[in-house]
Design a protein around this motif. Structure first.
Motif, PDB file in Angstrom:
ATOM      1  N   LEU A   1       7.701   0.310 -24.793  1.00  0.00           N
ATOM      2  CA  LEU A   1       7.006   0.728 -23.572  1.00  0.00           C
ATOM      3  C   LEU A   1       7.313  -0.223 -22.413  1.00  0.00           C
ATOM      4  CD1 LEU A   1       3.571   1.737 -25.142  1.00  0.00           C
ATOM      5  CD2 LEU A   1       5.234   3.293 -24.090  1.00  0.00           C
ATOM      6  N   GLN A   2       7.424  -1.500 -22.710  1.00  0.00           N
ATOM      7  CA  GLN A   2       7.776  -2.459 -21.659  1.00  0.00           C
ATOM      8  C   GLN A   2       9.178  -2.191 -21.123  1.00  0.00           C
ATOM      9  OE1 GLN A   2       7.195  -6.377 -23.302  1.00  0.00           O
ATOM     10  NE2 GLN A   2       4.970  -6.301 -23.082  1.00  0.00           N
ATOM     11  N   ASP A   3      10.108  -1.882 -22.021  1.00  0.00           N
ATOM     12  CA  ASP A   3      11.469  -1.556 -21.582  1.00  0.00           C
ATOM     13  C   ASP A   3      11.470  -0.316 -20.694  1.00  0.00           C
ATOM     14  OD1 ASP A   3      12.495  -3.709 -22.980  1.00  0.00           O
ATOM     15  OD2 ASP A   3      13.120  -2.527 -24.722  1.00  0.00           O
ATOM     16  N   VAL A   4      10.712   0.699 -21.100  1.00  0.00           N
ATOM     17  CA  VAL A   4      10.632   1.930 -20.311  1.00  0.00           C
ATOM     18  C   VAL A   4      10.037   1.639 -18.937  1.00  0.00           C
ATOM     19  CG1 VAL A   4       9.513   4.194 -20.124  1.00  0.00           C
ATOM     20  CG2 VAL A   4      10.527   3.471 -22.304  1.00  0.00           C
ATOM     21  N   LEU A   5       8.942   0.865 -18.914  1.00  0.00           N
ATOM     22  CA  LEU A   5       8.298   0.541 -17.639  1.00  0.00           C
ATOM     23  C   LEU A   5       9.275  -0.147 -16.688  1.00  0.00           C
ATOM     24  CD1 LEU A   5       5.843   0.269 -15.768  1.00  0.00           C
ATOM     25  CD2 LEU A   5       5.229  -1.830 -17.004  1.00  0.00           C
ATOM     26  N   LEU A   6      10.018  -1.122 -17.191  1.00  0.00           N
ATOM     27  CA  LEU A   6      10.951  -1.846 -16.323  1.00  0.00           C
ATOM     28  C   LEU A   6      12.076  -0.950 -15.825  1.00  0.00           C
ATOM     29  CD1 LEU A   6      11.200  -5.313 -18.094  1.00  0.00           C
ATOM     30  CD2 LEU A   6      10.130  -4.799 -15.901  1.00  0.00           C
ATOM     31  N   ARG A   7      12.541  -0.043 -16.683  1.00  0.00           N
ATOM     32  CA  ARG A   7      13.602   0.878 -16.250  1.00  0.00           C
ATOM     33  C   ARG A   7      13.087   1.776 -15.126  1.00  0.00           C
ATOM     34  NH1 ARG A   7      19.086   0.662 -16.402  1.00  0.00           N
ATOM     35  NH2 ARG A   7      20.065   2.678 -16.839  1.00  0.00           N
ATOM     36  N   VAL A   8      11.857   2.252 -15.249  1.00  0.00           N
ATOM     37  CA  VAL A   8      11.275   3.066 -14.176  1.00  0.00           C
ATOM     38  C   VAL A   8      11.065   2.222 -12.921  1.00  0.00           C
ATOM     39  CG1 VAL A   8       9.260   4.432 -13.470  1.00  0.00           C
ATOM     40  CG2 VAL A   8      10.176   4.668 -15.784  1.00  0.00           C
ATOM     41  N   MET A   9      10.634   0.975 -13.094  1.00  0.00           N
ATOM     42  CA  MET A   9      10.402   0.111 -11.936  1.00  0.00           C
ATOM     43  C   MET A   9      11.708  -0.181 -11.193  1.00  0.00           C
ATOM     44  SD  MET A   9       7.216  -0.198 -11.622  1.00  0.00           S
ATOM     45  CE  MET A   9       7.373  -1.268 -10.194  1.00  0.00           C
ATOM     46  N   GLU A  10      12.818  -0.240 -11.906  1.00  0.00           N
ATOM     47  CA  GLU A  10      14.101  -0.368 -11.224  1.00  0.00           C
ATOM     48  C   GLU A  10      14.335   0.856 -10.333  1.00  0.00           C
ATOM     49  OE1 GLU A  10      17.044  -0.976 -14.211  1.00  0.00           O
ATOM     50  OE2 GLU A  10      16.444  -3.042 -14.635  1.00  0.00           O
ATOM     51  N   GLY A  11      13.919   2.019 -10.825  1.00  0.00           N
ATOM     52  CA  GLY A  11      14.029   3.230 -10.012  1.00  0.00           C
ATOM     53  C   GLY A  11      13.128   3.187  -8.789  1.00  0.00           C
ATOM     54  N   VAL A  12      11.927   2.637  -8.943  1.00  0.00           N
ATOM     55  CA  VAL A  12      11.045   2.449  -7.788  1.00  0.00           C
ATOM     56  C   VAL A  12      11.758   1.615  -6.726  1.00  0.00           C
ATOM     57  CG1 VAL A  12       8.886   1.395  -6.993  1.00  0.00           C
ATOM     58  CG2 VAL A  12       8.917   2.658  -9.154  1.00  0.00           C
ATOM     59  N   SER A  13      12.418   0.552  -7.185  1.00  0.00           N
ATOM     60  CA  SER A  13      13.094  -0.348  -6.245  1.00  0.00           C
ATOM     61  C   SER A  13      14.300   0.308  -5.577  1.00  0.00           C
ATOM     62  CB  SER A  13      13.534  -1.626  -6.967  1.00  0.00           C
ATOM     63  OG  SER A  13      12.416  -2.444  -7.267  1.00  0.00           O
ATOM     64  N   VAL A  14      14.955   1.218  -6.271  1.00  0.00           N
ATOM     65  CA  VAL A  14      16.080   1.925  -5.646  1.00  0.00           C
ATOM     66  C   VAL A  14      15.620   2.614  -4.364  1.00  0.00           C
ATOM     67  CG1 VAL A  14      17.654   3.891  -5.886  1.00  0.00           C
ATOM     68  CG2 VAL A  14      17.416   2.244  -7.760  1.00  0.00           C
ATOM     69  N   TYR A  15      14.519   3.355  -4.469  1.00  0.00           N
ATOM     70  CA  TYR A  15      14.010   4.060  -3.291  1.00  0.00           C
ATOM     71  C   TYR A  15      13.407   3.097  -2.268  1.00  0.00           C
ATOM     72  CZ  TYR A  15      14.617   8.358  -5.975  1.00  0.00           C
ATOM     73  OH  TYR A  15      15.149   9.403  -6.689  1.00  0.00           O
ATOM     74  N   ALA A  16      12.665   2.079  -2.752  1.00  0.00           N
ATOM     75  CA  ALA A  16      12.059   1.118  -1.825  1.00  0.00           C
ATOM     76  C   ALA A  16      13.127   0.347  -1.057  1.00  0.00           C
ATOM     77  CB  ALA A  16      11.155   0.157  -2.591  1.00  0.00           C
ATOM     78  N   ASP A  17      14.231   0.025  -1.740  1.00  0.00           N
ATOM     79  CA  ASP A  17      15.331  -0.684  -1.084  1.00  0.00           C
ATOM     80  C   ASP A  17      15.977   0.188  -0.013  1.00  0.00           C
ATOM     81  OD1 ASP A  17      17.393  -2.757  -0.774  1.00  0.00           O
ATOM     82  OD2 ASP A  17      18.702  -1.329  -1.802  1.00  0.00           O
ATOM     83  N   ARG A  18      16.218   1.429  -0.343  1.00  0.00           N
ATOM     84  CA  ARG A  18      16.842   2.318   0.644  1.00  0.00           C
ATOM     85  C   ARG A  18      15.894   2.606   1.802  1.00  0.00           C
ATOM     86  NH1 ARG A  18      21.039   6.293  -2.671  1.00  0.00           N
ATOM     87  NH2 ARG A  18      21.718   4.672  -4.143  1.00  0.00           N
ATOM     88  N   ALA A  19      14.601   2.697   1.502  1.00  0.00           N
ATOM     89  CA  ALA A  19      13.625   2.884   2.580  1.00  0.00           C
ATOM     90  C   ALA A  19      13.596   1.663   3.490  1.00  0.00           C
ATOM     91  CB  ALA A  19      12.234   3.135   1.987  1.00  0.00           C
TER      92      ALA A  19
END
Length: 546
Positions: A30-48
Motif C-alpha cells: 500500500l505504501q508503494d501504491v501511495l507513493l506511485r500515485v503521489m508521483e502522479g499528483v506531482s506531475v500535474y502540480a509541477d505542470r500547473a
C-alpha cells in the motif's frame, strides 16, 4: 514484499511477509501504491506551477502523505487505503488545476494516469505495478537504486517539510521544487548522470527545508539555550512524548497544566528541553529513556501514558503496553487510538489512571542546547580556541541510531577522540555516548548536543561560519564526520552534505543496500564516502588528513 529503504533491510532487502520493522507485506504494498500515485499528483502540480498555478491543499497533503511511508511511522493498512483514495482525489484536483491554467498535459507518465482502485482487493491486485521488483527487473539494480536514492531522500525531506508546515512554515517554491523532482521520478528516468544530478538537487531542497524547520522551531519556541537536562524521573503521574514533533509536545504541555502530570521527552525530543518556550512549563520534567530502538524496554517500564508523534514506532504489543500508547500526526498502528486535532484528553485520562512514578530517582543531568545561535554567540571564543591550538579538531558524530550490531562504533569513536577536540552531535545517535563524561576545554563541554537530526542545518551553518572566519573551505577544516544512518531522514541529510560538497564522510554501520557497488563507486570517487570500519583506525585516518 521487497523493501530496501532502511538500514534494517538485511541481505539486500526485506523479501519477507513481515519486515524487520514489523511492517506487513500488505502495508508495504500500500505504501508503494501511495507513493506511485503521489508521483502522479506531482506531475500535474509541477505542470500547473510552470503555468503559474498552485493549490495550497495539494501542497499541504503531499508531505504528509509521503511522511506516512517512512520506516517505523505508519503500520495501519486501513489508514493507507484512505490515504490512497485521498491521493487519487488530490491527483484529479491537481489535474484540473493544471488544465485550468493551460498547462501542457500531453505525454503524461504512468503515475499520472494509473488507476489502482480504492478497495482492498483492487489495491492488492494493482500493487505489483508499484513494486520495486518490477523496476529492478525492467531497468536493473543500479538505475533503480539511484531512483530509490532520490525517492528516499524525498521521503526524508517530506518529513522535515511536514514538521515545519504544522508549525506554520511553508514556501510555495519549496513545494514546487518537491513536485518537480517527484515528477522527474514519475517518468522512470534511466540516465545515470541525470539521476545523480537530481539526487544532489534533492539534497539542496532538503537544506532549504531544514532552514524552514529551524525557523519554525526557533520562531515558535525561541533559540535553544544551554540547559542541564534531567535524565531521571521524578515522583508523580506521567506522560512520555516520543518522536520529533514539538508542536504536539507543546499542546500536551498546555493541556496538562495544573493536572499534576509530569511530561517527559523521549528519543529525538530530548532537545525540546532546551527551547525557552517549552522549558518554561515547570511540568516538563526532563527526558526519559534513550534512542528509539530501546523503546520497547523504556515504554514497558514507563508507568504512564505514551504518545508517538512521528517516527520511530516499534510494535507495542510484544511488551504489552498497547493499552496506554497513542499515535498522532502521520503515525499509525492497527488498533491503537489515534489523536485527532491535537486533543490529548484521552492521553491525559490514561495518564491519570496509571500509577506514575512512586518516588524521585537519583538525579542525573546532561548538557544540551548547543544550537547554532548558542555556538555562534561564542564564535569568537571558539575561533580563539582553534587559533590558539586549544581545539585542534572538530568531530561531527551522530545521526540515526539503530539496533544493528556495529553501532557501538560511534561510541568508540567518540571515546577515542583526542582531548583537544570538540564533538558536535545530533540525532538519536548521540545516545551512544551523551552520558559519558568526556570533559571540557576551557569550560566548554567537549560534547556539544546540537539537537535533532534536522539540526544538521545548525552544524552546517557553524561549519560554514568557522571556515569563513578562518579563510578556508569547509573541506579544509579539521572537521571529521562519523555519521550513522538508519532511515530516510538520514538519507536526506546525507544528500544535503553531498550537495554542499562535503567529503570524507565515514558512514555506517553499513552503506545503503539499495545502492549497487557501481553507484557506490561513483559516490566514493566523487565524495570520498567511506564505510565505517575499526573506530581507532578510522580516527587515525581522519587525524592524518587534518
Amino acid at each position: 514484499m521487497y523493501c530496501v529503504q532502511c538500514e534494517q533491510s538485511n541481505k539486500g532487502g526485506c523479501a519477507v511477509k513481515v519486515g524487520s520493522c514489523g511492517k506487513t507485506a500488505d502495508v508495504a504494498d500500500l505504501q508503494d501504491v501511495l507513493l506511485r500515485v503521489m508521483e502522479g499528483v506531482s506531475v500535474y502540480a509541477d505542470r500547473a506551477a510552470k503555468a503559474g498555478a498552485r493549490d495550497a491543499a495539494v501542497d499541504a497533503f503531499t508531505p504528509h502523505a509521503w511522511f506516512t511511508t517512512l520506516t517505523n511511522v505508519n503500520f495501519d493498512a486501513s489508514r493507507f487505503e484512505s490515504l490512497i483514495a485521498e491521493a487519487l482525489a488530490m491527483r484529479e484536483r491537481a489535474r484540473l488545476l493544471a488544465q485550468g491554467a493551460g498547462a501542457d498535459l500531453s505525454d503524461l507518465p504512468e503515475p499520472a494516469t494509473w488507476n489502482p482502485g480504492t478497495s482492498a482487493a483492487e489495491l492488492a491486485e494493482a500493487a505489483p505495478m508499484a513494486a520495486i521488483q518490477r523496476f529492478m527487473d525492467r531497468d536493473g539494480p543500479s538505475i533503480t537504486g539511484l531512483r530509490n536514492l532520490i525517492l528516499y531522500g524525498l521521503k526524508g525531506t517530506a518529513a522535515y517539510s511536514e514538521h515545519a508546515r504544522v508549525l506554520g512554515q511553508e514556501e510555495a517554491a519549496v513545494s514546487a521544487e518537491f513536485h518537480r523532482i517527484s515528477a522527474f521520478l514519475a517518468s522512470d528516468p534511466t540516465d545515470m548522470n541525470a539521476l545523480l544530478a537530481e539526487a544532489l538537487a534533492t539534497g539542496g531542497l532538503n537544506l532549504k527545508v531544514m532552514e524552514l524547520l529551524d525557523a519554525a522551531n526557533t520562531g515558535r519556541f525561541g533559540h535553544p539555550e544551554v540547559t542541564m537536562v534531567r535524565m531521571t524521573p521524578v515522583a508523580g503521574k506521567a506522560i512520555l512524548v516520543s518522536g520529533h514533533d514539538m508542536g504536539d509536545l507543546e499542546a500536551i504541555l498546555k493541556q496538562t497544566e495544573g493536572k499534576g502530570i509530569n511530561v517527559y521527552t523521549h528519543g529525538e525530543l530530548l532537545p525540546a528541553n532546551t527551547y525557552p518556550g517549552l522549558k518554561a512549563y515547570p511540568h516538563l520534567a526532563g527526558n526519559y529513556g534513550g534512542a528509539w530502538q530501546d523503546q520497547q524496554k523504556d515504554f514497558a517500564a514507563f508507568p504512564g501514558a505514551i504518545v508517538m508523534t512521528s517516527n520511530c514506532l516499534i510494535n507495542p504489543e510484544i511488551k504489552g503496553y498497547q493499552d496506554r500508547i497513542f499515535t498522532a500526526g502521520p503515525v499509525g498502528w492497527q488498533g491503537l487510538p489515534h489523536i485527532e486535532n491535537h486533543d490529548f484528553a484521552p492521553v491525559i485520562a490514561c495518564a491519570l489512571a496509571q500509577p506514575g512514578f512512586a518516588e524521585d530517582a537519583p538525579e542525573q543531568r546532561i548538557p544540551a542546547g548547543f544550537g547554532r545561535n548558542t555556538v555562534m554567540g561564542v564564535a569568537d571564543t571558539l575561533l580563539g580556541m582553534i587559533k590558539d591550538g586549544d581545539v585542534k579538531n572538530l568531530f561531527l558524530i551522530g545521526g540515526c541510531d539503530g539496533a544493528r550490531p556495529g553501532r557501538n562504533y560511534f561510541h568508540d569513536l567518540a571515546m577515542a577522540t583526542p582531548k583537544d577536540s570538540l564533538i558536535l552531535t545530533l540525532g538519536c545517535g548521540k545516545f551512544r555516548f551523551n552520558r559519558e563524561d568526556l570533559g571540557e576545554i576551557k569550560g566548554v563541554p567537549r560534547v556539544l548536543d546540537m539537537g535533532q537530526c534536522n539540526d544538521a542545518y545548525s552544524a552546517i551553518q557553524v561549519a560554514v561560519a568557522v571556515a569563513g572566519a578562518l579563510g578556508c573551505e569547509v573541506n579544509d577544516l579539521p572537521l571529521h564526520y562519523g555519521i550513522s544512518w538508519f532511515e530516510q531522514k538520514a538519507t536526506a541529510v546525507l544528500l544535503t552534505m553531498l550537495h554542499l560538497g562535503l567529503k570524507r564522510i565515514h558512514l555506517g554501520p553499513t552503506l545503503p543496500q539499495f545502492l549497487t557497488p557501481e553507484v557506490l563507486g561513483v559516490l566514493v570517487e566523487k565524495f570520498e564516502i567511506r564505510p565505517t570500519g575499526d573506530a581507532r583506525e578510522d580516527l587515525a585516518r581522519m587525524l592524518e588528513a587534518a
